[in-house]
Structure formats: C-alpha cells, structure tokens
Design a protein around this motif. Structure first.
Motif, PDB file in Angstrom:
ATOM      1  N   SER A 177       8.732  -7.207   2.928  1.00 33.04           N
ATOM      2  CA  SER A 177       9.651  -6.259   3.566  1.00 33.04           C
ATOM      3  C   SER A 177      11.101  -6.398   3.122  1.00 33.04           C
ATOM      4  N   GLY A 178      11.524  -7.603   2.792  1.00 26.69           N
ATOM      5  CA  GLY A 178      12.933  -7.852   2.521  1.00 26.69           C
ATOM      6  C   GLY A 178      13.707  -8.121   3.806  1.00 26.69           C
ATOM      7  N   PHE A 179      13.003  -8.291   4.923  1.00 26.51           N
ATOM      8  CA  PHE A 179      13.630  -8.530   6.220  1.00 26.51           C
ATOM      9  C   PHE A 179      13.737 -10.032   6.494  1.00 26.51           C
ATOM     10  N   ASN A 180      14.347 -10.368   7.620  1.00 27.66           N
ATOM     11  CA  ASN A 180      14.557 -11.757   8.010  1.00 27.66           C
ATOM     12  C   ASN A 180      13.222 -12.481   8.168  1.00 27.66           C
ATOM     13  N   GLY A 181      12.982 -13.453   7.329  1.00 22.02           N
ATOM     14  CA  GLY A 181      11.774 -14.264   7.402  1.00 22.02           C
ATOM     15  C   GLY A 181      12.001 -15.568   8.154  1.00 22.02           C
ATOM     16  N   GLN A 182      13.241 -15.819   8.569  1.00 20.15           N
ATOM     17  CA  GLN A 182      13.557 -17.023   9.341  1.00 20.15           C
ATOM     18  C   GLN A 182      13.297 -16.806  10.831  1.00 20.15           C
ATOM     19  N   SER A 183      13.426 -15.570  11.278  1.00 16.13           N
ATOM     20  CA  SER A 183      13.215 -15.262  12.685  1.00 16.13           C
ATOM     21  C   SER A 183      12.539 -13.904  12.777  1.00 16.13           C
ATOM     22  N   PHE A 184      11.287 -13.925  13.191  1.00 17.37           N
ATOM     23  CA  PHE A 184      10.546 -12.680  13.357  1.00 17.37           C
ATOM     24  C   PHE A 184       9.577 -12.836  14.515  1.00 17.37           C
ATOM     25  N   ALA A 185       9.186 -11.694  15.085  1.00 17.19           N
ATOM     26  CA  ALA A 185       8.254 -11.701  16.208  1.00 17.19           C
ATOM     27  C   ALA A 185       7.138 -10.698  15.949  1.00 17.19           C
ATOM     28  N   PHE A 186       5.924 -11.178  16.130  1.00 18.80           N
ATOM     29  CA  PHE A 186       4.766 -10.301  16.036  1.00 18.80           C
ATOM     30  C   PHE A 186       4.443  -9.822  17.442  1.00 18.80           C
ATOM     31  N   CYS A 203       9.835  -0.976   7.472  1.00 18.08           N
ATOM     32  CA  CYS A 203       8.879  -1.273   6.407  1.00 18.08           C
ATOM     33  C   CYS A 203       7.498  -0.920   6.926  1.00 18.08           C
ATOM     34  N   VAL A 204       6.742  -0.222   6.113  1.00 16.55           N
ATOM     35  CA  VAL A 204       5.352   0.084   6.426  1.00 16.55           C
ATOM     36  C   VAL A 204       4.505  -0.635   5.386  1.00 16.55           C
ATOM     37  N   ALA A 205       3.642  -1.516   5.878  1.00 16.07           N
ATOM     38  CA  ALA A 205       2.773  -2.295   4.996  1.00 16.07           C
ATOM     39  C   ALA A 205       1.338  -2.000   5.407  1.00 16.07           C
ATOM     40  N   ALA A 206       0.600  -1.351   4.526  1.00 20.53           N
ATOM     41  CA  ALA A 206      -0.763  -0.917   4.864  1.00 20.53           C
ATOM     42  C   ALA A 206      -1.744  -1.327   3.777  1.00 20.53           C
ATOM     43  N   GLY A 207      -2.919  -1.698   4.197  1.00 17.21           N
ATOM     44  CA  GLY A 207      -3.974  -2.055   3.248  1.00 17.21           C
ATOM     45  C   GLY A 207      -3.575  -3.200   2.331  1.00 17.21           C
ATOM     46  N   ILE A 208      -2.840  -4.155   2.861  1.00 16.84           N
ATOM     47  CA  ILE A 208      -2.318  -5.252   2.033  1.00 16.84           C
ATOM     48  C   ILE A 208      -3.471  -5.996   1.358  1.00 16.84           C
ATOM     49  N   THR A 209      -3.321  -6.245   0.074  1.00 17.62           N
ATOM     50  CA  THR A 209      -4.268  -6.908  -0.841  1.00 17.62           C
ATOM     51  C   THR A 209      -5.472  -6.030  -1.179  1.00 17.62           C
ATOM     52  N   CYS A 210      -5.503  -4.795  -0.726  1.00 18.73           N
ATOM     53  CA  CYS A 210      -6.598  -3.880  -1.045  1.00 18.73           C
ATOM     54  C   CYS A 210      -6.169  -2.887  -2.125  1.00 18.73           C
ATOM     55  N   LYS A 211      -7.121  -2.166  -2.641  1.00 21.04           N
ATOM     56  CA  LYS A 211      -6.849  -1.182  -3.680  1.00 21.04           C
ATOM     57  C   LYS A 211      -5.825  -0.139  -3.227  1.00 21.04           C
ATOM     58  N   GLU A 212      -5.910   0.265  -1.957  1.00 22.04           N
ATOM     59  CA  GLU A 212      -5.010   1.302  -1.424  1.00 22.04           C
ATOM     60  C   GLU A 212      -3.707   0.735  -0.865  1.00 22.04           C
ATOM     61  N   GLU A 213      -3.349  -0.493  -1.225  1.00 24.77           N
ATOM     62  CA  GLU A 213      -2.143  -1.143  -0.698  1.00 24.77           C
ATOM     63  C   GLU A 213      -0.906  -0.248  -0.819  1.00 24.77           C
ATOM     64  N   TYR A 214      -0.142  -0.223   0.276  1.00 26.44           N
ATOM     65  CA  TYR A 214       1.089   0.560   0.321  1.00 26.44           C
ATOM     66  C   TYR A 214       2.120  -0.273   1.075  1.00 26.44           C
ATOM     67  N   ILE A 215       3.212  -0.614   0.429  1.00 25.92           N
ATOM     68  CA  ILE A 215       4.291  -1.352   1.076  1.00 25.92           C
ATOM     69  C   ILE A 215       5.602  -0.708   0.654  1.00 25.92           C
ATOM     70  N   ARG A 216       6.371  -0.220   1.648  1.00 28.84           N
ATOM     71  CA  ARG A 216       7.623   0.461   1.350  1.00 28.84           C
ATOM     72  C   ARG A 216       8.617   0.188   2.459  1.00 28.84           C
ATOM     73  N   THR A 217       9.869  -0.099   2.094  1.00 32.88           N
ATOM     74  CA  THR A 217      10.948  -0.307   3.052  1.00 32.88           C
ATOM     75  C   THR A 217      12.039   0.721   2.792  1.00 32.88           C
ATOM     76  N   ARG A 218      12.439   1.414   3.856  1.00 33.26           N
ATOM     77  CA  ARG A 218      13.529   2.388   3.784  1.00 33.26           C
ATOM     78  C   ARG A 218      14.240   2.422   5.139  1.00 33.26           C
ATOM     79  N   MET A 219      15.462   2.930   5.129  1.00 32.27           N
ATOM     80  CA  MET A 219      16.122   3.208   6.399  1.00 32.27           C
ATOM     81  C   MET A 219      15.435   4.416   7.034  1.00 32.27           C
ATOM     82  N   VAL A 220      15.472   4.475   8.352  1.00 30.53           N
ATOM     83  CA  VAL A 220      14.844   5.587   9.078  1.00 30.53           C
ATOM     84  C   VAL A 220      15.334   6.931   8.538  1.00 30.53           C
ATOM     85  N   GLN A 221      16.637   7.050   8.304  1.00 31.68           N
ATOM     86  CA  GLN A 221      17.172   8.316   7.789  1.00 31.68           C
ATOM     87  C   GLN A 221      16.596   8.657   6.423  1.00 31.68           C
TER      88      GLN A 221
END
Length: 150
Positions: free
Chosen positions: A46-55, A111-129
């Motif tokens: 994602s490029g987001f904070n990996g030091q502090s995150f919550a699932f 960031c939307v991360a879908a189908g990670i490690t699969c053929k249809e993998e899609y990972i993209r980060t953008r501002m909402v706008q």
C-alpha cells in the motif's frame, strides 16, 4: 486437524478461530504455520504506515452503521497516524468501494488489494479524489482488502 484459508490468514477474521479456541480449551497443541497473509501483504504493497496499523475485519452490513464505522476509522487515520484495514465479501466489494468514496475525505488515500498472489491480483493506491476520476475495477468475485491512510 488442520485449518486452511483460501485468502487472508487462517483464524484471523475467519471461522477457523473457533476451531483453534476449542483446541486451546482441550489443551491440544496449536502450531501456526508460516504462509502468505493477505493482510500483511496488503500493508506492504500500500505504501501506508507499516509501523502502526489495525485490522478491523468486516464492517457492518447496515449502510448507516457502515458509514459511521468508516468515518470513525478515517478519524483514527488522522488522529493516531494508523493505517486502517478492513475486508468485505466479494459480492459486496462494489458497495464497500462506493461507500468509501462517498464517505472519506478527498485527500484520504485508499488502497484496494484484491486477489493477492493470484492471477487476477489487483493492488492500487490513490487518493479518494483520484479514485473518483477512474472507473472502478470489477471486484465482484475476488477477495479484497481495503486500506485507508492519510
């Protein structure tokens, strides 16, 4: 007994946690095995904070409650500087995506991360706008993780 998950991580936002709880109560040995975790991979990509995150698992299905929760999670992004992750079932991904774009601040990053490690993998980060200027991907059949950050 083994617990395997096709996406995510066994026993994390997964009914496998019930099986593990029974095993723990019975004093059985529980051995977590190393494998890809879509939650951690999503944070990494994602490029987001990996030091502090919550699932946060699944958000409420009720639209008003879901909107309220998204706003609360976004507030945590800005006050606690913490990446917020949540998941949705594939058939509700489009509604979740649209709700995030309606609810979050224009400058909030998604960031939307879908189908990670699969053929249809899609990972993209953008501002909402920026997301609002593009056609949204079809995630109706793919497990997805949504991450928000400032």
């Amino acid at each position: 007994v083994g617990v395997i998950s096709e996406a995510g991580c066994p026993a994390v936002a997964d009914p496998g946690a019930d099986v593990v709880a029974i095993a723990q109560r019975k004093g059985l040995r529980v051995i977590p095995l190393v494998g890809p975790s879509s939650m951690i991979l999503a944070v990494m990509a994602s490029g987001f904070n990996g030091q502090s995150f919550a699932f946060n698992g699944y958000l409420p299905i009720d639209p008003a409650e879901r909107t309220k929760r998204i706003k609360m999670l976004e507030q945590r992004v800005y006050t606690e500087h913490q990446t917020q992750l949540f998941i949705e079932t594939p058939y509700r991904n489009a509604k979740m995506f649209e709700e995030i774009l309606r609810t979050c601040r224009p400058q909030t990053r998604l960031c939307v991360a879908a189908g990670i490690t699969c053929k249809e993998e899609y990972i993209r980060t953008r501002m909402v706008q920026e997301w609002k200027k593009h056609s949204l991907p079809d995630l109706s059949k793919v497990p997805a993780i949504f991450l928000i950050y400032k």
